[in-house]
Scaffold this motif. Structure first.
Motif, PDB file in Angstrom:
ATOM      1  N   LEU A 129      74.918  -9.343  17.876  1.00  0.00           N
ATOM      2  CA  LEU A 129      73.685  -9.508  18.639  1.00  0.00           C
ATOM      3  C   LEU A 129      73.975  -9.951  20.064  1.00  0.00           C
ATOM      4  N   GLU A 130      74.966 -10.818  20.229  1.00  0.00           N
ATOM      5  CA  GLU A 130      75.330 -11.281  21.561  1.00  0.00           C
ATOM      6  C   GLU A 130      75.751 -10.123  22.456  1.00  0.00           C
ATOM      7  N   LYS A 131      76.546  -9.205  21.917  1.00  0.00           N
ATOM      8  CA  LYS A 131      77.004  -8.053  22.703  1.00  0.00           C
ATOM      9  C   LYS A 131      75.828  -7.193  23.152  1.00  0.00           C
ATOM     10  N   LYS A 132      74.858  -6.998  22.253  1.00  0.00           N
ATOM     11  CA  LYS A 132      73.689  -6.197  22.613  1.00  0.00           C
ATOM     12  C   LYS A 132      72.859  -6.895  23.676  1.00  0.00           C
ATOM     13  N   CYS A 133      72.674  -8.206  23.535  1.00  0.00           N
ATOM     14  CA  CYS A 133      71.912  -8.957  24.528  1.00  0.00           C
ATOM     15  C   CYS A 133      72.572  -8.874  25.901  1.00  0.00           C
ATOM     16  N   GLU A 134      73.885  -9.041  25.941  1.00  0.00           N
ATOM     17  CA  GLU A 134      74.611  -8.987  27.209  1.00  0.00           C
ATOM     18  C   GLU A 134      74.508  -7.608  27.845  1.00  0.00           C
ATOM     19  N   SER A 135      74.578  -6.561  27.030  1.00  0.00           N
ATOM     20  CA  SER A 135      74.540  -5.200  27.571  1.00  0.00           C
ATOM     21  C   SER A 135      73.199  -4.876  28.219  1.00  0.00           C
ATOM     22  N   LEU A 136      72.133  -5.576  27.799  1.00  0.00           N
ATOM     23  CA  LEU A 136      70.801  -5.334  28.343  1.00  0.00           C
ATOM     24  C   LEU A 136      70.372  -6.409  29.336  1.00  0.00           C
ATOM     25  N   GLY A 137      71.308  -7.296  29.703  1.00  0.00           N
ATOM     26  CA  GLY A 137      71.039  -8.276  30.742  1.00  0.00           C
ATOM     27  C   GLY A 137      70.441  -9.578  30.287  1.00  0.00           C
ATOM     28  N   PHE A 138      70.635  -9.940  29.000  1.00  0.00           N
ATOM     29  CA  PHE A 138      70.103 -11.193  28.472  1.00  0.00           C
ATOM     30  C   PHE A 138      71.217 -11.971  27.772  1.00  0.00           C
ATOM     31  N   PRO A 139      72.151 -12.548  28.521  1.00  0.00           N
ATOM     32  CA  PRO A 139      73.263 -13.273  27.900  1.00  0.00           C
ATOM     33  C   PRO A 139      72.807 -14.556  27.227  1.00  0.00           C
ATOM     34  N   PHE A 140      73.590 -15.029  26.266  1.00  0.00           N
ATOM     35  CA  PHE A 140      73.298 -16.317  25.637  1.00  0.00           C
ATOM     36  C   PHE A 140      73.412 -17.414  26.698  1.00  0.00           C
ATOM     37  N   THR A 141      72.438 -18.309  26.735  1.00  0.00           N
ATOM     38  CA  THR A 141      72.480 -19.431  27.673  1.00  0.00           C
ATOM     39  C   THR A 141      72.935 -20.715  26.981  1.00  0.00           C
TER      40      THR A 141
END
Length: 217
Positions: A129-141
């Motif tokens: 899930l982290e990889k998908k979030c990062e690819s769409l511009g929403f990194p884990f904070t």
């Protein structure tokens, strides 16, 4: 402020006037930009309504007589996972003010003082899930586990344990992801359920889910 809606999704009938939360209404400055998160990452890919104008049900709120765009979303695919039978169908409504520029929800406030602090999702395979979030511009904070130990490391949350992370939507609204590793079934007897040993897509049996009500505070 709560909105009461009728829905057929129910896990256990307790003869109450209302059930549990079925979704959230979230203000945003640009719905089309925000849709990337809720649709493409969180799976709310079905648009039930997309309306623009003034609305009677908002008239009693501050600035509620102004113009808004409202998009009501749900997910086309049934949710999977240990607690999917308990959670059931859910909805997200995005609301964009068109006559003014709204303030961010936490501007000039402490996190938590509004009462409700975030929307939280039960997830599995959190690193994917982290990889998908990062690819769409929403990194884990925020990330409770180090990446080097993510398969084994748990963060204790009282009697339960798991891995939790946060992202933010384009307006700074907090979204929490929790991958539960351990939950108490009968705490007095020391009986706990290790979810890491189960199929991540398979729901827990109903009898286990019903037992969880005895752990409520």
């Amino acid at each position: 402020t709560f909105q009461i809606v009728e829905d057929k999704s129910i896990f256990r009938d307790e003869n109450r006037s209302t059930g549990g939360p079925v979704g959230a209404i979230i203000g945003c400055s640009d719905i089309d930009k925000t849709l990337v998160l809720y649709r493409d990452i969180l799976g709310y890919d079905t648009v039930i309504t997309d309306q623009t104008g003034t609305f009677d049900d908002l008239a009693g709120l501050n600035s509620g007589n102004q113009s808004f765009r409202r998009v009501l979303l749900t997910h086309s695919k049934p949710r999977k996972g240990s607690f999917s039978r308990l959670f059931g169908q859910s909805y997200i409504e995005l609301v964009q003010a068109l006559d003014r520029k709204p303030r961010k929800i936490y501007e000039g406030r402490y996190w938590g003082d509004p009462g409700f602090i975030q929307v939280c999702f039960d997830v599995r395979k959190i690193r994917s899930l982290e990889k998908k979030c990062e690819s769409l511009g929403f990194p884990f904070t925020v990330d409770s586990a180090s990446k080097q130990k993510s398969d084994d490391e748990s963060f204790g949350m009282g009697e339960a344990a798991g891995h939790f992370t946060y992202i933010e939507d384009p307006d700074g609204y907090l979204i929490e992801f929790v991958e539960t590793h351990k939950i108490p079934i009968m705490k007095k007897l020391g009986i706990y359920l290790n979810l890491r040993k189960r199929d991540p897509e398979k729901p827990l049996p109903d009898w286990i889910l019903k037992m969880l009500r005895f752990t409520r505070v």
